[in-house]
Write an enzyme that holds these catalytic residues in place. Sequence first.
Site, short mmCIF file in Angstrom:
data_model
loop_
_atom_site.label_atom_id
_atom_site.label_comp_id
_atom_site.label_asym_id
_atom_site.label_seq_id
_atom_site.Cartn_x
_atom_site.Cartn_y
_atom_site.Cartn_z
N GLY A 248 0.83 -1.20 0.00
CA GLY A 248 0.00 0.00 0.00
C GLY A 248 0.86 1.24 0.00
CB SER A 249 0.00 4.74 0.73
OG SER A 249 -0.47 4.71 2.07
CD GLU A 268 5.03 -3.54 -3.70
OE1 GLU A 268 5.39 -2.35 -3.94
OE2 GLU A 268 4.00 -4.03 -4.16
CG LEU A 269 5.78 0.68 1.53
CD1 LEU A 269 6.51 1.57 2.54
CD2 LEU A 269 4.39 0.33 2.04
CB CYS A 302 3.99 0.65 -6.65
SG CYS A 302 4.11 -1.14 -6.66
CD GLU A 396 3.08 5.57 -5.91
OE1 GLU A 396 3.17 4.43 -6.43
OE2 GLU A 396 2.88 5.75 -4.70
#
Length: 494
Positions: A248-249, A268-269, A302, A396
């Site tokens: 996520g963020s 995992e960003l 991402c 992002e």
Amino acid sequence: MTVQRLRSADISRATRQDTPAVGEFGVLIGGTWQHTDDPVEVRSPFDGSLVAVAHHGGPKEVEAAIVSVVRGFETTRTLPSWKRAEVLERTSEALTRQADSLGRILSLEAGKPLKAAIGEIGRAAFTFKVAAEESKRLGGEMISLDWLPGNERREAHLYHVPRGPITGITPFNFPMNLVAHKVAPALAAGNSIVLRPDSQTPVSAHKLAEIILDAGWPADGIAVVPTRVEHAAPLVEDDRIKMLSFTGSPGVGWMLKRNAGRKPVALELGGNAGVIVHHDADVAYAAERVAWGGFTYSGQACISVQRVYIHRDRYDAFVDALIPKVKALKVGDPSDDTTDIGPVIDLGAAERIEGWVDEAVSQGATVLSGGTREGNLWQPTVLADVREDMSVSCNEVFGPVVVLYRYDDVDDAIAAVDQSDYGLQAGLFTNDLSVIRRATERLEIGGLNVNDVSTFRMDHMPYGGVKQSGFGREGVRFAIEEMTERKLVTYNHR
């Protein structure tokens, strides 16, 4: 709360005036689907139509889910590798058989173009197939200890053992395959798992859980409990949960890590991936890959291409090759199997992207393609004359926006890609081994794709980032390593 021992597709919808297109889904705990007093409508990002009704779990359901997977771990930890492999293989086969129907469900809830949605189901099937293979390789090693006098008959065995109940928290953008990347390694390692899928796209996780239970996984070995934010804390903080795997963020991910206590955390960003197109690159191929990697699923990945640095000698040729490919992308109804670009996930995301693009244009950026939206549908947008400090470059975007830069010295381009706060993946188009070596050494990232874009990923390769992009690695074998403990046993053969 009502408890029904029914499959989610069979849950009654008679009390609702507008019937969901897919169905109504309770939380899944102990192999039963449970209605709660907090039903939530799942609506299409494309036209707002009702896709499904999902039930949020509250404190009671979260506690029940934790109790269930703790109990389930006592069973899953003892399952032999052949049994774990059998369940994973059956899950893979079921996903393959149901790819069309599951892809249509995924397309409805996520607004993902149908052909991409069906492709995601295929990727999830592959993820489970790889997990089936890796579950049979989860061994250990023997370490000799006779390195000093007096230890001639000593040796050690190093085992990989499951950690225990795991929490998997997943985002909206890949509601089947990112769930698979939590579940498949957990099952392969012998762990139980409780899933908290994104409330905007929970249906795919529920359908996957049904398949896993049908494949023979213990009922207490998996739970699916979407929750509101204020009720999710025990899934992260409770000591009975032995690991958190979050996608996520960055803001949420790092906060959860602080709150997780002593348990291992895999994050995992986000990212704002850079791609370099050097003077020796195949410009036509690079443009083709950027047109795919920047705009697939409306840039909501991402590792989506966001920043492209092109050698000045090839810049015009690259733009001439890229823009026609971008303009040829079909934007529209995701259920149309000819659509390339569907909506972004919601109006808030669409308006945020619009604000960033307008900001860039007002400060001198040039729109080469796109730059407009209709509701949640964004025309794929290419911007030039962008400054590095503009939001469309340094943050992002998570939308269908790509910005272009010229460079003269490739070392400057490498430094520009690396100055980002993110470090997930990057792309480099060149056949110059010295450039590849310098990029490999200097880029602080999790992965470099040579002669491809940052967006390339195979589901069995190690995957993850550094800096704001997180830590730990996914990719089935590497996630299994994260989800197991190393236990040493020494032997004195007297």
